[in-house]
Scaffold this motif. Structure first.
Motif, short mmCIF file in Angstrom:
data_model
loop_
_atom_site.label_atom_id
_atom_site.label_comp_id
_atom_site.label_asym_id
_atom_site.label_seq_id
_atom_site.Cartn_x
_atom_site.Cartn_y
_atom_site.Cartn_z
N TYR A 110 0.74 -0.78 -0.18
CA TYR A 110 -0.17 0.22 -0.61
C TYR A 110 1.37 1.58 -0.30
O TYR A 110 0.46 2.13 -0.70
CB TYR A 110 -0.94 0.12 1.03
N TYR A 111 2.01 1.27 1.49
CA TYR A 111 2.65 2.16 0.65
C TYR A 111 3.44 2.69 -0.57
O TYR A 111 4.05 3.54 -0.92
CB TYR A 111 4.04 2.91 1.88
N ILE A 112 3.77 1.50 -1.28
CA ILE A 112 4.82 1.63 -2.09
C ILE A 112 3.64 2.18 -2.99
O ILE A 112 3.89 2.93 -4.26
CB ILE A 112 5.21 0.09 -3.15
N ASP A 113 2.79 1.73 -3.56
CA ASP A 113 1.23 2.16 -4.54
C ASP A 113 1.14 3.43 -4.92
O ASP A 113 0.86 4.60 -5.14
CB ASP A 113 0.38 1.49 -4.61
N ARG A 114 0.86 3.89 -3.29
CA ARG A 114 0.02 5.46 -2.72
C ARG A 114 1.76 6.41 -3.31
O ARG A 114 1.33 7.32 -3.80
CB ARG A 114 0.18 5.25 -1.24
N ARG A 115 2.96 6.03 -3.09
CA ARG A 115 3.80 6.84 -3.61
C ARG A 115 3.49 6.70 -4.67
O ARG A 115 4.16 8.26 -5.26
CB ARG A 115 4.91 6.71 -3.00
N ARG A 116 4.03 6.04 -5.44
CA ARG A 116 3.44 5.27 -6.71
C ARG A 116 3.04 6.74 -7.94
O ARG A 116 2.82 7.41 -8.17
CB ARG A 116 3.59 4.17 -7.19
N LEU A 117 1.40 6.36 -7.02
CA LEU A 117 0.45 7.41 -7.26
C LEU A 117 0.98 8.54 -7.50
O LEU A 117 0.28 9.54 -8.32
CB LEU A 117 -0.91 6.69 -6.74
N ALA A 160 -0.96 -1.06 -9.30
CA ALA A 160 -1.07 0.51 -8.21
C ALA A 160 -2.79 0.76 -8.73
O ALA A 160 -3.87 0.89 -7.61
CB ALA A 160 -0.59 1.41 -8.66
N LEU A 161 -3.07 0.92 -9.96
CA LEU A 161 -4.84 1.44 -10.23
C LEU A 161 -5.22 0.80 -10.20
O LEU A 161 -6.94 0.98 -9.29
CB LEU A 161 -4.73 2.40 -11.49
N ASP A 162 -5.41 -0.51 -10.16
CA ASP A 162 -6.19 -1.79 -9.80
C ASP A 162 -6.25 -1.85 -7.91
O ASP A 162 -7.74 -1.97 -7.61
CB ASP A 162 -6.59 -2.75 -10.63
N ARG A 163 -4.82 -1.52 -7.24
CA ARG A 163 -5.01 -1.52 -6.05
C ARG A 163 -6.16 -0.31 -5.57
O ARG A 163 -7.00 -1.13 -4.94
CB ARG A 163 -4.37 -2.01 -5.08
N PHE A 164 -5.84 0.34 -6.08
CA PHE A 164 -7.48 1.65 -5.75
C PHE A 164 -8.51 1.57 -6.37
O PHE A 164 -8.73 3.21 -5.78
CB PHE A 164 -6.06 3.22 -5.87
N HIS A 165 -8.79 1.05 -7.45
CA HIS A 165 -9.73 0.74 -7.69
C HIS A 165 -10.15 2.12 -8.49
O HIS A 165 -11.47 3.19 -8.68
CB HIS A 165 -10.77 1.13 -6.37
N ILE A 166 -8.98 2.62 -9.40
CA ILE A 166 -9.71 3.98 -10.82
C ILE A 166 -8.97 2.63 -12.11
O ILE A 166 -8.67 2.01 -12.20
CB ILE A 166 -7.76 4.43 -10.03
N ASP A 167 -10.18 3.61 -12.20
CA ASP A 167 -9.78 3.26 -13.92
C ASP A 167 -9.13 3.77 -14.28
O ASP A 167 -8.01 5.16 -14.48
CB ASP A 167 -11.47 3.95 -15.01
N ARG A 182 -5.98 13.17 -4.33
CA ARG A 182 -5.21 13.45 -3.11
C ARG A 182 -6.23 12.63 -2.06
O ARG A 182 -5.99 11.57 -1.25
CB ARG A 182 -4.67 14.33 -1.96
N GLN A 183 -7.46 12.61 -2.30
CA GLN A 183 -8.63 11.84 -1.66
C GLN A 183 -8.53 11.08 -2.01
O GLN A 183 -8.77 9.74 -1.44
CB GLN A 183 -9.95 12.98 -1.92
N THR A 184 -8.53 10.03 -3.32
CA THR A 184 -8.24 9.14 -3.66
C THR A 184 -7.43 8.73 -3.25
O THR A 184 -7.64 7.31 -2.88
CB THR A 184 -8.04 9.26 -5.62
N LEU A 185 -6.18 8.70 -3.07
CA LEU A 185 -4.95 7.95 -2.46
C LEU A 185 -5.76 7.85 -0.49
O LEU A 185 -4.86 6.39 -0.44
CB LEU A 185 -3.72 8.69 -2.51
N GLU A 186 -5.91 8.72 -0.07
CA GLU A 186 -6.02 8.94 1.38
C GLU A 186 -7.44 7.72 1.58
O GLU A 186 -7.72 6.66 2.85
CB GLU A 186 -6.55 9.98 1.98
N ASN A 187 -8.26 7.73 0.75
CA ASN A 187 -9.82 6.25 1.24
C ASN A 187 -9.31 5.42 0.28
O ASN A 187 -10.28 4.71 0.00
CB ASN A 187 -11.09 7.41 0.58
N ARG A 188 -8.55 4.91 -0.15
CA ARG A 188 -7.93 4.27 -1.28
C ARG A 188 -9.56 3.81 -3.19
O ARG A 188 -9.32 3.17 -3.39
CB ARG A 188 -7.49 2.98 -0.56
#
Length: 235
Positions: A110-117, A160-167, A182-188
């Motif tokens: 999670y921490y890696i994907d959040r920094r990447r995005l 990373a986009l798939d894990r955060f449910h981003i199209d 930023r809200q997307t990265l906080e709420n996943r």
């Protein structure tokens, strides 16, 4: 750092070594202490140890082998902060997820994907004249070699986009709004207002590699990149 095979193994090992030294210096007085709360341990670990461990991870193309090294280090630190040994784990069937829940931490993925995005959104909002923005949408006009390709930055971003449910097809629209990103990265997950917005209509187009205008655009982009590199190199 890059290996001879252009992988990030050396950089990952260097980050693990540096983070391990920092964790070891504070282990006795902080992380393994009975007088320090889990909240304090979590705050120091996320702000100090993870910052050292994941420095530069935004550009890593992590294979499963490299990601496993980071997971092992994270699990070792979590066990140390919970004062749980490997013997306790085996005897009582304690999982790393249970220990992370005690501390209020997430898995290292999670921490890696959040920094990447976070870095992806920052680059996508740059002006196209900047070199990182050009590299984000550039490609190599050559055929793919036979066999499975190596792990790339693009494949890591798609995961990373798939894990955060981003199209995958609409992430540039979301990244253009800094607060929503930023809200997307906080709420996943993207905000509800984004799902309510209709997708921008795009006319169908042929494959990029088979269109002459795109090839001419590629030539102009490569020429502009060469000029930028020559300007950075100086006389």
């Amino acid at each position: 750092y890059l290996n001879r095979d252009c992988s990030d193994g050396l950089d990952v090992d260097s980050r693990i070594e540096s983070a391990g030294r920092a964790f070891g210096a504070l282990r006795k007085c902080l992380f393994s202490s009975l007088h320090v709360s889990f909240a304090a341990k979590r705050a120091v670990y996320t702000s100090l140890i993870l910052s050292i461990l994941l420095y530069g991870c935004e550009c890593w193309a992590l294979t499963e082998r490299l990601l496993h090294r980071l997971r092992v280090f994270h699990a070792q630190c979590v066990r140390a902060m919970c004062r749980v040994t490997r013997k306790h784990v085996w005897e009582h069937h304690i999982t790393t997820g249970e220990l992370c829940a005690r501390l209020g931490l997430d898995f290292i993925d999670y921490y890696i994907d959040r920094r990447r995005l976070g870095w992806l959104g920052h680059v996508s909002r740059m002006d196209f004249e900047r070199l990182p923005r050009r590299m984000l949408s550039s490609w190599v006009p050559h055929g793919r070699p036979i066999g499975c390709p190596n792990m790339t930055f693009g494949r890591s971003i798609r995961t990373a986009l798939d894990r955060f449910h981003i199209d995958r097809s609409r992430w540039p629209e979301l990244a253009a709004d800094r607060s929503a990103w930023r809200q997307t990265l906080e709420n996943r997950r993207p905000p509800d207002t984004f799902f309510a917005m209709p997708a921008r209509a795009r006319p169908p187009s042929p494959r990029i590699a088979r269109t002459k205008p795109v090839r001419s655009c590629l030539a102009r982009t490569n020429a502009a990149m060469d000029i930028s590199l020559q300007a950075l190199a100086g006389p």
